[in-house]
Design an enzyme around this catalytic site. Structure first.
Site, PDB file in Angstrom:
ATOM      1  N   SER A 185       1.173  -1.314  -0.209  1.00 54.50           N
ATOM      2  CA  SER A 185      -0.175   0.239   0.149  1.00 54.50           C
ATOM      3  C   SER A 185       0.792   1.267  -0.101  1.00 54.50           C
ATOM      4  O   SER A 185       0.122   2.746  -0.697  1.00 54.50           O
ATOM      5  CB  SER A 185      -1.258  -0.030   1.124  1.00 54.50           C
ATOM      6  OG  SER A 185      -0.489   0.204   2.432  1.00 54.50           O
ATOM      7  N   HIS A 213      -5.362  -3.982  -2.427  1.00 52.44           N
ATOM      8  CA  HIS A 213      -4.968  -2.997  -3.339  1.00 52.44           C
ATOM      9  C   HIS A 213      -4.688  -3.012  -4.847  1.00 52.44           C
ATOM     10  O   HIS A 213      -4.735  -2.350  -5.719  1.00 52.44           O
ATOM     11  CB  HIS A 213      -3.735  -2.104  -3.153  1.00 52.44           C
ATOM     12  CG  HIS A 213      -4.132  -1.105  -1.687  1.00 52.44           C
ATOM     13  ND1 HIS A 213      -4.755   0.096  -1.951  1.00 52.44           N
ATOM     14  CD2 HIS A 213      -3.649  -1.910  -0.465  1.00 52.44           C
ATOM     15  CE1 HIS A 213      -4.601   0.446  -0.232  1.00 52.44           C
ATOM     16  NE2 HIS A 213      -3.935  -0.535   0.123  1.00 52.44           N
ATOM     17  N   LYS A 244     -11.632  -0.276  -1.788  1.00 51.54           N
ATOM     18  CA  LYS A 244     -10.685   0.522  -2.765  1.00 51.54           C
ATOM     19  C   LYS A 244     -11.050   0.712  -4.386  1.00 51.54           C
ATOM     20  O   LYS A 244     -11.659   1.725  -4.371  1.00 51.54           O
ATOM     21  CB  LYS A 244      -9.314   0.019  -2.614  1.00 51.54           C
ATOM     22  CG  LYS A 244      -8.920  -0.837  -1.395  1.00 51.54           C
ATOM     23  CD  LYS A 244      -8.623   0.252  -0.766  1.00 51.54           C
ATOM     24  CE  LYS A 244      -7.718  -0.053   1.033  1.00 51.54           C
ATOM     25  NZ  LYS A 244      -8.838  -1.282   1.584  1.00 51.54           N
TER      26      LYS A 244
END
Length: 306
Positions: A185, A213, A244
């Protein structure tokens, strides 16, 4: 004025220490979220480079409409945990769609990625086992390891040689779990997933990947790095989030039937939490696949939340 309590006095000292080290965090108020990755703060309109909304779906009209529809049919809240009376038919439908998306037999949804990591790791591992964790893994993975009571072996970031050494030294231990983020991240780099799969197969370890992610961004269908690398079937535990690139909220864990049923029975963050509100699940069902958006983006953008 009352004298500060002993706790308040202690906390004031700790906050001052953080301030001195330039580590004290403060909440930034966003007054309005605007299309095109912009926000309004006070009188300023700013470009938002800190969000995890990689595909811009958080303001997608289809997700918003589906969330409203689900709330209208099922209510504003789920009223209980999934194992009591909070398991609405909508939830099973979404989990079946997630399993198909991840190409696994089943999936289960957790309230957040943090709760998913803490719940899965502490359910699967215990004293006597060992967990191998990339040094740059997310805090929720680290906290799950600590809660599990298992031995913790951290290997340098992406260092397959060191990981193999640790696997060789622990050959006599039956329960060994390798866990990694797929897109890290902070730096946005990728895990050496194909190499991790090779080590998993060679040494009989279990492999868990956190695709928070990577979900929506990597792979032909946006299913993550495991899909992109063609190793989905060789990963034991697939974890990711809706919060996300998918523009919603919550997290999923996908795997075989035994894994998901075991988590229903042993993952405390699933068992003892009220289920996500129906509006969140409604949004999950309308998350559109948009290959044009995905292929135009780099694989990672800094972010910390799960």
């Amino acid at each position: 004025m009352n004298k500060p309590s002993a706790l308040s006095a202690y906390l004031a000292q700790e906050l001052q220490s953080l301030e001195t080290q330039h580590l004290r965090r403060h909440l930034q108020v966003i007054d309005q979220v605007l299309p095109g990755g912009r926000v309004r703060v006070g009188e300023q309109e700013l470009l938002n480079l800190s969000s995890n909304d990689y595909l811009g779906l958080a303001l997608d009209d289809r997700l918003i409409a589906a969330s409203r529809e689900a709330a209208g049919r099922w209510g504003a809240g789920s009223t209980a945990s999934r194992l009591v009376v909070g398991n609405y038919g909508l939830y099973d439908q979404v989990e079946a769609e997630v399993a198909a998306f991840k190409n696994t037999s089943q999936a289960v949804i957790f309230n957040t990625g943090y709760m998913a990591n803490v719940g899965v790791i502490s359910a699967l591992m215990a004293k006597g086992g060992v967990i191998f964790s990339d040094r740059l893994n997310h805090a929720s993975i680290i906290d799950g390891i600590r809660l599990s009571g298992a031995a913790w072996q951290r290997y340098p970031h992406g260092d397959l040689n060191r990981l193999e050494q640790l696997l060789k030294k622990t050959a006599e231990i039956n329960h060994r779990l390798i866990v990694t983020d797929t897109v890290f991240s902070v730096d946005g780099d990728l895990s050496p997933l194909s190499g991790l799969v090779e080590l998993r197969n060679r040494y009989g370890a279990w492999l868990m990947v956190d695709e928070a992610h990577a979900t929506g961004v990597l792979g032909p269908r946006g299913a993550g790095q495991a899909e992109a690398a063609g190793v989905t079937a060789e990963v034991d535990i697939h974890l990711g989030t809706f919060s996300k690139a998918l523009g919603s909220f919550g997290a999923y864990v996908a795997g075989d039937d035994n894994l998901i049923e075991f988590l229903h029975n042993r993952a405390r963050s699933f068992i003892y939490s009220t289920a996500l509100p129906p509006r969140g699940f409604g949004g999950h069902r309308r998350i559109p696949g948009n290959r044009g958006r995905r292929t135009a983006l780099a694989p990672g953008t800094p972010g910390q939340g799960r």
